[in-house]
Design a protein around this motif. Structure first.
Motif, PDB file in Angstrom:
ATOM      1  N   LYS A  46       0.806  -1.220   0.000  1.00 19.46           N
ATOM      2  CA  LYS A  46       0.000   0.000   0.000  1.00 19.46           C
ATOM      3  C   LYS A  46       0.839   1.270   0.000  1.00 19.46           C
ATOM      4  CE  LYS A  46      -4.161  -1.913   2.149  1.00 19.46           C
ATOM      5  NZ  LYS A  46      -5.085  -1.852   3.322  1.00 19.46           N
ATOM      6  N   THR A  47       2.072   1.192   0.496  1.00 21.44           N
ATOM      7  CA  THR A  47       2.886   2.404   0.622  1.00 21.44           C
ATOM      8  C   THR A  47       4.191   2.341  -0.166  1.00 21.44           C
ATOM      9  OG1 THR A  47       3.891   1.504   2.650  1.00 21.44           O
ATOM     10  CG2 THR A  47       1.956   2.918   2.912  1.00 21.44           C
ATOM     11  N   VAL A  48       4.416   1.260  -0.903  1.00 25.21           N
ATOM     12  CA  VAL A  48       5.723   1.035  -1.527  1.00 25.21           C
ATOM     13  C   VAL A  48       6.070   2.088  -2.575  1.00 25.21           C
ATOM     14  CG1 VAL A  48       4.881  -0.499  -3.362  1.00 25.21           C
ATOM     15  CG2 VAL A  48       7.196  -0.787  -2.457  1.00 25.21           C
ATOM     16  N   SER A  49       5.067   2.655  -3.230  1.00 24.17           N
ATOM     17  CA  SER A  49       5.345   3.645  -4.284  1.00 24.17           C
ATOM     18  C   SER A  49       5.570   5.041  -3.730  1.00 24.17           C
ATOM     19  CB  SER A  49       4.200   3.675  -5.300  1.00 24.17           C
ATOM     20  OG  SER A  49       3.005   4.161  -4.697  1.00 24.17           O
ATOM     21  N   GLU A  50       5.312   5.250  -2.438  1.00 28.85           N
ATOM     22  CA  GLU A  50       5.393   6.577  -1.848  1.00 28.85           C
ATOM     23  C   GLU A  50       6.482   6.713  -0.792  1.00 28.85           C
ATOM     24  OE1 GLU A  50       3.696   8.851  -3.206  1.00 28.85           O
ATOM     25  OE2 GLU A  50       2.400   7.561  -4.404  1.00 28.85           O
ATOM     26  N   LYS A  51       6.802   5.649  -0.077  1.00 30.69           N
ATOM     27  CA  LYS A  51       7.794   5.739   0.996  1.00 30.69           C
ATOM     28  C   LYS A  51       9.166   6.087   0.430  1.00 30.69           C
ATOM     29  CE  LYS A  51       6.594   3.420   5.220  1.00 30.69           C
ATOM     30  NZ  LYS A  51       7.089   2.476   6.240  1.00 30.69           N
TER      31      LYS A  51
END
Length: 207
Positions: free
Chosen positions: A77-82
């Motif tokens: 869910k957060t891999v593209s933003e972290k």
């Protein structure tokens, strides 16, 4: 999460199954592969190549490589933003090869290990990301992480998360560095169908 997995399949089978055109490493197998160890992975660099990464991603900007010990998994869910993962998500995606993975079910007095694999018996690729980190001595370290998502119905009674496992079609889309379609890539990071997997209690000691 995914903190232990198994890979014992012969290299000749792996080469054919993943359409590998170049073997650029020592093929790493084991029945209890853990973070910090070298793992075998497939990347696409004009052709499919088999390479080694150390499991536990060190971002290129990190000052201390010890951060890798905490970054062996990344959440879908957060891999593209972290900040730790978003650069690798764009162009450094890989398949980390496995035959199965382990999760432990918590009971009152002890934890019981289970191994999850495909009913077909085929090896598979975890969704992975990789990075290159350069030490102050100019030594390069290649590292990776495994992406996790919500568990399917088979795994849920044991653990609430599972590694992302790819079919052949999805694997090809994932490792293509020219694929910059964020929404398409994120849509691949979903639970593998429970009906295509099996679960076995581990009754021998993991070595």
């Amino acid at each position: 999460m995914c903190g232990r997995f198994v890979l014992l399949t012969d290299l000749s089978v792996i080469t054919e199954h993943f359409d590998i055109q170049e073997i650029a490493c020592e093929y790493k197998t084991g029945k209890n592969i853990s973070p910090g160890q070298l793992v075998s992975a497939v990347i696409r660099d004009e052709k499919n190549r088999l390479v080694n990464f150390r499991w536990g991603l060190i971002p290129s900007w990190a000052k201390d490589p010890s951060i890798g010990s905490k970054m062996f998994n990344a959440r879908a869910k957060t891999v593209s933003e972290k900040p730790s993962f978003r650069s690798a998500f764009k162009r450094r995606r890989c398949l980390i090869i496995a035959d199965g993975f382990y999760e432990w079910q918590k009971l009152e007095k002890w934890n019981v290990p289970f191994c999850f694999s495909l009913k077909s018996g085929n090896p598979f690729g975890f969704a992975g990301l990789y990075e290159s980190w350069t030490s102050p001595e100019q030594k390069q370290i290649q590292t990776c992480t495994i992406i996790t998502t919500d568990s399917n119905e088979l795994i849920m009674p044991v653990h609430d998360r599972m590694p992302v496992i790819f079919s052949k079609e999805s694997a090809s889309l994932w490792i293509n560095p020219e694929n910059q379609n964020k929404e398409e890539l994120l849509s691949l990071l979903k639970p593998y169908p429970a009906e295509e997997m099996k679960m076995e209690e581990v009754i021998t000691k993991l070595g």
